[in-house]
Design an enzyme around this catalytic site. Structure first.
Site, PDB file in Angstrom:
ATOM      1  N   HIS A 190      38.961  36.910  47.391  1.00 40.90           N
ATOM      2  CA  HIS A 190      40.050  37.765  47.868  1.00 40.90           C
ATOM      3  C   HIS A 190      39.572  38.531  49.094  1.00 40.90           C
ATOM      4  CE1 HIS A 190      43.805  39.988  47.440  1.00 40.90           C
ATOM      5  NE2 HIS A 190      43.140  41.102  47.659  1.00 40.90           N
ATOM      6  N   ASP A 199      41.245  32.810  44.587  1.00 41.49           N
ATOM      7  CA  ASP A 199      41.447  34.257  44.701  1.00 41.49           C
ATOM      8  C   ASP A 199      41.534  34.869  43.298  1.00 41.49           C
ATOM      9  OD1 ASP A 199      42.588  36.864  45.039  1.00 41.49           O
ATOM     10  OD2 ASP A 199      43.376  36.258  46.987  1.00 41.49           O
ATOM     11  N   SER A 245      46.356  41.627  51.880  1.00 39.86           N
ATOM     12  CA  SER A 245      46.697  41.774  50.467  1.00 39.86           C
ATOM     13  C   SER A 245      48.073  42.443  50.309  1.00 39.86           C
ATOM     14  CB  SER A 245      45.586  42.548  49.748  1.00 39.86           C
ATOM     15  OG  SER A 245      45.720  42.434  48.347  1.00 39.86           O
TER      16      SER A 245
END
Length: 317
Positions: A290, A262, A137
């Site tokens: 995610h 996502d 991320s």
């Protein structure tokens, strides 16, 4: 190269949110970690959490926003790396290791200097070991930006980036819609508490009275992240820190794993094939949330895919 990911989601985890939440709620078996503190040239510090000693390549894990070695995805990756003979180590961004850092600044999605420092230290210390990195991320965005900046001079041999917010402005807008606002509320709340605590310990170029009113990423990044890290404002931060424009500069073998559903961003942030350098393989799954990627057997495809990429690029133990 942009291709479809060989991932089939668990039938009992439909949609983006279950794939995002359940992997973080299920119990995980961790491993014993050894902490090392690195002193930085500017007087601050970084904490590394080393996994069990292994003889294989060294793999640095860069966590996401407000993450740490205790984050389920990080703990799972370190355990899987150890099982495969790799020496895993989590690099904590400033202030994320459980102890506040010493300076007003902390970390951002565009942080590259600290990654470069750690990679340089490891390369000098372990010159005969292959070196890889996995960024998750926010950590993935910072990793890709650094690799694009460094080009052929990057001191690592391979990289993996997972669920990257390639375009920070578009990601921030997505977090203001639907159930994604719950993730935003949780993460921005954590960020505000950390800043408020810091304001009580040292002078900060932040208006503490405004903190309670910063309820989304865009307002928080404009009032806190940008001024603390040398950006003019939130638009300057999002433009300069986003990794998308740096992808053509990457020269080491790099795997990017992403999903079209996502909930932290829209499919429009995913780069097209023409935006990628020849060193990049972008695998996009239709589903997976995610940092989710739990397959039909309830196993973590993400960890298996990371180990397979490492075996193909730097070998095993």
């Amino acid at each position: 190269m942009r291709v479809g990911a060989d991932f089939r989601p668990a039938w009992w985890l439909p949609g983006p949110h279950l794939q995002t939440l359940i992997p973080n709620l299920l119990p995980r078996r961790g491993v014993r970690l050894r902490r090392e503190r690195l002193e930085l040239p500017d007087g601050d510090f970084l904490d590394l959490d080393w996994g069990p000693p292994r003889r294989g390549p060294v793999v640095v894990v860069l966590h996401g926003l407000e993450g740490s070695s205790r984050s389920p995805y990080a703990a799972g990756l370190i355990r899987r790396l150890a099982m495969a003979g790799y020496q895993g180590v989590v690099m904590h961004f400033r202030g994320c290791s459980g102890e506040p850092n010493r300076l007003p600044r902390a970390y951002s999605a565009g942080e590259t200097a600290d990654i470069a420092f750690v990679a340089g230290q490891l390369r000098t210390r372990l010159p005969d070991r292959s070196l890889g990195a996995i960024g998750v991320s926010l950590g993935g965005n910072a990793l890709l930006r650094w690799l694009g900046e460094a080009g052929e001079a990057a001191p690592i041999d391979t990289a993996i980036a997972i669920s990257v917010p390639f375009d920070l402005s578009q990601a921030a807008l997505r977090m203001e819609r639907g159930f994604s606002r719950v993730y935003q509320w949780y993460l921005v709340g954590r960020l505000k508490r950390a800043v408020a605590s810091k304001c009580g310990r040292m002078p900060m170029p932040v208006d503490r009275e405004k903190l309670p009113h910063l309820n989304d990423f865009r307002s928080f990044d404009d009032a806190v992240t940008a001024p603390l890290h040398g950006y003019r404002n939130v638009d300057d931060y999002y433009t300069r820190a986003s990794s998308r424009q740096w992808l053509r500069g990457i020269r080491i073998p790099t795997l990017i794993l992403h999903t079209e559903n996502d909930p932290f961003m829209t499919p429009g942030v995913i780069p097209e094939a023409g935006e990628l350098s020849d060193a990049i393989r972008l695998e996009v799954a239709a589903e997976g949330g995610h940092v989710g990627f739990m397959d039909s057997l309830g196993r973590r495809w993400l960890e298996r895919r990371c180990v397979a990429w490492l075996e193909d690029t730097v070998g095993g133990s």
